[in-house]
Design a protein around this motif. Sequence first.
Motif, PDB file in Angstrom:
ATOM      1  N   ILE A  81       0.867  -1.652   0.325  1.00 20.59           N
ATOM      2  CA  ILE A  81      -0.171   0.022  -0.209  1.00 20.59           C
ATOM      3  C   ILE A  81       0.770   1.368   0.317  1.00 20.59           C
ATOM      4  O   ILE A  81       0.646   2.270  -0.727  1.00 20.59           O
ATOM      5  CB  ILE A  81      -0.902  -0.023   0.657  1.00 20.59           C
ATOM      6  N   ARG A  82       1.824   1.296   1.082  1.00 20.60           N
ATOM      7  CA  ARG A  82       2.643   2.709   0.519  1.00 20.60           C
ATOM      8  C   ARG A  82       3.862   2.898  -0.358  1.00 20.60           C
ATOM      9  O   ARG A  82       3.528   3.977  -0.723  1.00 20.60           O
ATOM     10  CB  ARG A  82       3.685   2.207   1.938  1.00 20.60           C
ATOM     11  N   GLN A  83       4.184   1.108  -0.733  1.00 22.12           N
ATOM     12  CA  GLN A  83       4.448   1.428  -2.168  1.00 22.12           C
ATOM     13  C   GLN A  83       3.376   1.945  -3.479  1.00 22.12           C
ATOM     14  O   GLN A  83       3.864   3.470  -4.071  1.00 22.12           O
ATOM     15  CB  GLN A  83       5.190   0.002  -3.116  1.00 22.12           C
ATOM     16  N   LYS A  84       2.562   1.912  -3.339  1.00 23.04           N
ATOM     17  CA  LYS A  84       1.416   2.567  -4.229  1.00 23.04           C
ATOM     18  C   LYS A  84       1.541   4.337  -4.703  1.00 23.04           C
ATOM     19  O   LYS A  84       1.804   4.565  -4.917  1.00 23.04           O
ATOM     20  CB  LYS A  84       0.662   1.092  -4.522  1.00 23.04           C
ATOM     21  N   LEU A  85       1.194   4.417  -3.067  1.00 29.38           N
ATOM     22  CA  LEU A  85       0.647   5.728  -2.615  1.00 29.38           C
ATOM     23  C   LEU A  85       1.943   6.219  -3.224  1.00 29.38           C
ATOM     24  O   LEU A  85       1.810   7.663  -4.200  1.00 29.38           O
ATOM     25  CB  LEU A  85       0.463   6.036  -0.823  1.00 29.38           C
TER      26      LEU A  85
END
Length: 297
Positions: A140-144
């Motif tokens: 999720i952090r990487q996508k953000l």
Amino acid sequence: MAECTTLESLLEMGFDRNRAEKAVAHTGNQGIERAMDWLMEHENDPDIDEPYVPPAGNVLDSSEQQSPSLPATEPTESGDNEMVEEDSRRPMTEEERKEQVKRLEELMRVKQEERRERERQEEVDREKQRRKQGQELQQIRQKLQEDEMKKLADDRRKEKMEDRLAKQRVKEKIARDREERARKFGGGSSGTSLSSPTSETTSQSPPENQGPPPAKKDYDECRIQVRLLDGSALTAVFKAQEPLAAVRVYVQMNSSESQDFTLLSPYPRRVYTDLDMEKPLSELGLVPSAVLVVTKK
């Protein structure tokens, strides 16, 4: 007697008396294994070491109160049965007690090992779940971060496009201004400049008939060299009727100079003001050629 045997067995195995009494009471005196299971399941309870208070109508008390009255109420024929029951519940010998304690300790060891194995498996499952949640959170952090980087890249592209369009509009405006000035002022001067060579050739007279010197030539273009702050120079040709602001815009578009600068002539020294920016180059004495220097305000 059975309850006392279970309690004593627990005490001999090393359990605290308060815990042993609670285990016997809460399992309803159903055997040593039930009591051991209860102890191992509740050993981490916050109130496990609180003093044990026997509940009202305790089974052991009631059995002790009722036992003296049994001979008076039962027929005399039950005497033989009572003797058989007392023989079956006779106290264990020391060897039997040790054997039972040993067997119970082995049973407790097995149960403890099973419990530790179960706890280890639960810990493994929790660790797997924690890692899975960590991986999901990382994704999720990487996508953000990727979305944020895409947004920043789009913003930069938009800014560059707007700057390019703004420069293009400035160039178009300068071109339109030049065309308009050429239509206003360049027609007569250009015709004069085109016809001046023929007139000069035709009006040549013998040296002995020379009159006064010819009039000063009118120029419709001027060559401007601009020296920048970093030592480099820009050179361009402008119409004589263009304002000094056209030179300033040319410097801004073709160099890294900021908006906060002004122009000056070194010889003779003259710093051009904002009012001078609207004056034609010919009026400022910059025709047919001149050198200007960029300075900070």
